[in-house]
Write a protein that holds these residues in place. Sequence first.
Motif, short mmCIF file in Angstrom:
data_model
loop_
_atom_site.label_atom_id
_atom_site.label_comp_id
_atom_site.label_asym_id
_atom_site.label_seq_id
_atom_site.Cartn_x
_atom_site.Cartn_y
_atom_site.Cartn_z
N ILE A 220 0.81 -1.22 0.00
CA ILE A 220 0.00 0.00 0.00
C ILE A 220 0.84 1.27 0.00
O ILE A 220 0.51 2.26 -0.65
CB ILE A 220 -1.00 0.00 1.19
CG1 ILE A 220 -2.03 1.11 1.04
CG2 ILE A 220 -0.28 0.06 2.52
CD1 ILE A 220 -3.00 0.91 -0.09
N ARG A 224 0.72 4.14 -2.95
CA ARG A 224 0.43 5.55 -2.68
C ARG A 224 1.53 6.47 -3.18
O ARG A 224 1.27 7.60 -3.59
CB ARG A 224 0.20 5.74 -1.18
CG ARG A 224 -1.12 5.13 -0.70
CD ARG A 224 -1.22 5.08 0.82
NE ARG A 224 -2.52 4.55 1.25
CZ ARG A 224 -2.77 4.10 2.47
NH1 ARG A 224 -1.81 4.12 3.40
NH2 ARG A 224 -3.97 3.63 2.78
N LYS A 225 2.79 5.98 -3.14
CA LYS A 225 3.92 6.79 -3.60
C LYS A 225 4.11 6.73 -5.11
O LYS A 225 4.88 7.51 -5.67
CB LYS A 225 5.20 6.33 -2.91
CG LYS A 225 5.28 6.69 -1.44
CD LYS A 225 6.68 6.47 -0.87
CE LYS A 225 7.09 5.03 -0.92
NZ LYS A 225 8.41 4.81 -0.22
N ALA A 242 -8.14 0.84 0.69
CA ALA A 242 -7.82 1.34 -0.65
C ALA A 242 -9.08 1.29 -1.51
O ALA A 242 -9.16 0.53 -2.48
CB ALA A 242 -6.71 0.50 -1.27
#
Length: 334
Positions: A220, A224-225, A242
């Motif tokens: 996760i 996200r990055k 998510a």
Amino acid sequence: MRLAHLKRFASILALGVGLAVATGPAAAQQPVQPNYPDRPIRLVVPFAAGGSTDIVARIIAAKMSEILKQQVVVENRAGAGGNAGAAAVARSAPDGYTVLMGTVATHAINPALYTKMPYDPVKDFAPVSLLVNVPNVVVVHPSLNVKSVKELIDLLKANPDKYDYASSGIGTPLHLSGALFESMSGTKMVHVPYKGAGPALLDVVAGQVKIMFDNLPSSIGQIRKGGVIGLAVTTKERSPAAPDIPTVSESGLPGYETYSWNAIFAPAGTPQAYIDILAKAGAEAVGDPAVKARLADLSAVSVGSTPAELDAHVKAELAKWGPVVKASGASINE
């Protein structure tokens, strides 16, 4: 005299019948203590400390300790893909004071993967409660230029055996998630096993391998990055952690579903009264708002099933994963 002899014979016969009953199956049941539990309970985690199963177990054990008013002590007993710890619990006294944090590996995959199993996942355990489900996720390196499961399937079908997918090792749930994907989608990839999910994900982020089936909690952060693209989660429903990531089933491969799970099992023969107490405490623990929130941070979905529901779940998982393991060709002779 004849009457006296008959009475004596009847007494001996009754004693013999009583002994036969006492040494039969019912003797395996421990006597039920009305004040159970009155001492600490060992919760055996069959994997090393610091992994996802260990983290989940410690969160739940702390709350169960409050509920039961007795310490639930986590004990890590790693080895043989979870088999060592599971076997130790199966051999323990069925007195309610030693239980197992079982997983999809110990109770669904390993029985088909290992040629020599030290326990029977159904006969040697009493199901207590399915506590949490943990979604997996399909991730790809951005350079693969696919934005959905359908696009990934189209690419793989056009290029059989051209693309690699990483996993945490041969026969692991992540490896078999990929094998199930291939089977259901009619695609062929090259499996690249690593010694753990961490090293595998690092190579996917670096672009050395383009595809991975990972536990959502592990990936996760990179999703996200932007280090990897999360194409889809593998559960029936989207993950609250998510919600923008669709499911595999809804985005190109209907009916596909895999996930990791954690459940409490006791040794076979544990009194049902104890099973019910533990199941109630486990369900109450994962239903506690604070615990639920902490588990959600790890992308774990609280369940808290009944013993009967866990029993049905294990049998369904065994039926599901057996053919997948066989089709994958994975086998461990230990």
